[in-house]
Every structure is written in structure tokens, then in C-alpha cells.
Design a protein around this motif. Structure first.
Motif, PDB file in Angstrom:
ATOM      1  N   VAL A  30      14.298 -38.033 -40.529  1.00  0.00           N
ATOM      2  CA  VAL A  30      13.172 -38.110 -39.599  1.00  0.00           C
ATOM      3  C   VAL A  30      13.098 -39.501 -38.972  1.00  0.00           C
ATOM      4  O   VAL A  30      13.292 -40.513 -39.647  1.00  0.00           O
ATOM      5  CB  VAL A  30      11.842 -37.802 -40.334  1.00  0.00           C
ATOM      6  N   GLU A  31      12.824 -39.504 -37.662  1.00  0.00           N
ATOM      7  CA  GLU A  31      12.517 -40.734 -36.941  1.00  0.00           C
ATOM      8  C   GLU A  31      11.124 -40.571 -36.351  1.00  0.00           C
ATOM      9  O   GLU A  31      10.826 -39.530 -35.753  1.00  0.00           O
ATOM     10  CB  GLU A  31      13.508 -40.974 -35.806  1.00  0.00           C
ATOM     11  N   ALA A  32      10.273 -41.569 -36.509  1.00  0.00           N
ATOM     12  CA  ALA A  32       8.909 -41.505 -35.983  1.00  0.00           C
ATOM     13  C   ALA A  32       8.612 -42.792 -35.217  1.00  0.00           C
ATOM     14  O   ALA A  32       9.080 -43.870 -35.586  1.00  0.00           O
ATOM     15  CB  ALA A  32       7.909 -41.323 -37.114  1.00  0.00           C
ATOM     16  N   ARG A  33       7.848 -42.642 -34.137  1.00  0.00           N
ATOM     17  CA  ARG A  33       7.473 -43.803 -33.330  1.00  0.00           C
ATOM     18  C   ARG A  33       6.104 -43.558 -32.720  1.00  0.00           C
ATOM     19  O   ARG A  33       5.826 -42.474 -32.202  1.00  0.00           O
ATOM     20  CB  ARG A  33       8.503 -44.045 -32.231  1.00  0.00           C
ATOM     21  N   VAL A  70      19.310 -27.613 -37.358  1.00  0.00           N
ATOM     22  CA  VAL A  70      17.885 -27.459 -37.067  1.00  0.00           C
ATOM     23  C   VAL A  70      17.360 -28.796 -36.550  1.00  0.00           C
ATOM     24  O   VAL A  70      17.630 -29.844 -37.137  1.00  0.00           O
ATOM     25  CB  VAL A  70      17.085 -27.047 -38.319  1.00  0.00           C
ATOM     26  N   GLU A  71      16.618 -28.730 -35.460  1.00  0.00           N
ATOM     27  CA  GLU A  71      16.039 -29.926 -34.865  1.00  0.00           C
ATOM     28  C   GLU A  71      14.573 -29.637 -34.569  1.00  0.00           C
ATOM     29  O   GLU A  71      14.244 -28.598 -34.001  1.00  0.00           O
ATOM     30  CB  GLU A  71      16.779 -30.243 -33.573  1.00  0.00           C
ATOM     31  N   VAL A  72      13.685 -30.551 -34.989  1.00  0.00           N
ATOM     32  CA  VAL A  72      12.248 -30.384 -34.804  1.00  0.00           C
ATOM     33  C   VAL A  72      11.713 -31.611 -34.069  1.00  0.00           C
ATOM     34  O   VAL A  72      12.035 -32.740 -34.433  1.00  0.00           O
ATOM     35  CB  VAL A  72      11.519 -30.244 -36.164  1.00  0.00           C
ATOM     36  N   LEU A  73      10.896 -31.368 -33.045  1.00  0.00           N
ATOM     37  CA  LEU A  73      10.253 -32.447 -32.320  1.00  0.00           C
ATOM     38  C   LEU A  73       8.751 -32.190 -32.308  1.00  0.00           C
ATOM     39  O   LEU A  73       8.298 -31.158 -31.852  1.00  0.00           O
ATOM     40  CB  LEU A  73      10.775 -32.546 -30.890  1.00  0.00           C
ATOM     41  N   LEU A  74       7.991 -33.151 -32.843  1.00  0.00           N
ATOM     42  CA  LEU A  74       6.536 -33.059 -32.866  1.00  0.00           C
ATOM     43  C   LEU A  74       5.986 -34.199 -32.020  1.00  0.00           C
ATOM     44  O   LEU A  74       6.382 -35.349 -32.199  1.00  0.00           O
ATOM     45  CB  LEU A  74       5.988 -33.174 -34.277  1.00  0.00           C
ATOM     46  N   ILE A  75       5.090 -33.871 -31.118  1.00  0.00           N
ATOM     47  CA  ILE A  75       4.415 -34.872 -30.312  1.00  0.00           C
ATOM     48  C   ILE A  75       2.921 -34.628 -30.462  1.00  0.00           C
ATOM     49  O   ILE A  75       2.440 -33.526 -30.193  1.00  0.00           O
ATOM     50  CB  ILE A  75       4.837 -34.780 -28.827  1.00  0.00           C
ATOM     51  N   ALA A  76       2.191 -35.648 -30.915  1.00  0.00           N
ATOM     52  CA  ALA A  76       0.776 -35.455 -31.218  1.00  0.00           C
ATOM     53  C   ALA A  76      -0.015 -36.713 -30.850  1.00  0.00           C
ATOM     54  O   ALA A  76       0.514 -37.820 -30.917  1.00  0.00           O
ATOM     55  CB  ALA A  76       0.588 -35.155 -32.692  1.00  0.00           C
ATOM     56  N   PRO A  77      -1.285 -36.529 -30.500  1.00  0.00           N
ATOM     57  CA  PRO A  77      -2.122 -37.710 -30.290  1.00  0.00           C
ATOM     58  C   PRO A  77      -2.330 -38.420 -31.624  1.00  0.00           C
ATOM     59  O   PRO A  77      -2.525 -37.778 -32.656  1.00  0.00           O
ATOM     60  CB  PRO A  77      -3.429 -37.137 -29.752  1.00  0.00           C
ATOM     61  N   ALA A  78      -2.247 -39.724 -31.595  1.00  0.00           N
ATOM     62  CA  ALA A  78      -2.452 -40.507 -32.814  1.00  0.00           C
ATOM     63  C   ALA A  78      -3.920 -40.501 -33.184  1.00  0.00           C
ATOM     64  O   ALA A  78      -4.792 -40.524 -32.319  1.00  0.00           O
ATOM     65  CB  ALA A  78      -1.964 -41.935 -32.599  1.00  0.00           C
ATOM     66  N   ARG A  79      -4.175 -40.439 -34.459  1.00  0.00           N
ATOM     67  CA  ARG A  79      -5.545 -40.453 -34.966  1.00  0.00           C
ATOM     68  C   ARG A  79      -6.043 -41.887 -35.050  1.00  0.00           C
ATOM     69  O   ARG A  79      -5.353 -42.764 -35.562  1.00  0.00           O
ATOM     70  CB  ARG A  79      -5.574 -39.797 -36.345  1.00  0.00           C
TER      71      ARG A  79
END
Length: 81
Positions: A30-33, A70-79
């Protein structure tokens, strides 16, 4: 650990994947930014059809490889906070 906004953080995330009644341990790279107010998370993993007792979905005109990517991309507003 220290984190700076806009920096990419990498981590392996492990869990259990259930497909067709078969459960197996699996790990995603996982990579997160955090970009401003948006959190982007991208994860990848792979497994073989046989790991979940599934035959490859081959047809007379299409043959697939034994490995499933398998590739998953999640884009969400930061809390906030």
C-alpha cells in the motif's frame, strides 16, 4: 513516525481474503498520500486462481494466466483533527 503532508507512505497491509467460500491470508503493498484535504490510497497484490479453488475463466477464444493481479484505489476526504 514523522509524516509530512504530500509525502507518500508505504506499508504492507495483511488480512484475510474470502472468495467463493475460501479464506486465505493475503498482503497488499500500500502507498498512501495526503494531498491537501484528500487521502489517496493505492494497494496491489496478486494470487493464483487455485489459491481459492477456482478454475481460470478460460474460454475457447480467451486464455488467462494463472496469476490474478488486484489493484485497489481509494480516494477519500481527509478527516479533520
Amino acid at each position: 513516525a514523522q509524516y509530512e503532508a504530500g509525502q507518500t507512505v508505504t506499508q504492507d497491509v495483511s488480512g484475510t481474503l474470502a472468495i467463493n467460500g475460501v479464506e486465505r491470508p493475503i498482503s497488499f503493498a500500500v502507498e498512501a498520500r495526503l494531498d491537501g484535504t484528500t487521502l489517496n490510497i493505492h494497494g496491489t497484490t496478486s494470487f493464483e486462481w487455485a489459491d481459492f479453488d477456482l478454475p481460470p475463466p478460460n474460454t475457447p477464444s480467451v486464455q488467462v494466466q494463472d496469476r490474478v493481479a488486484v489493484e485497489v484505489l481509494l480516494i477519500a476526504p481527509a478527516r479533520a483533527g
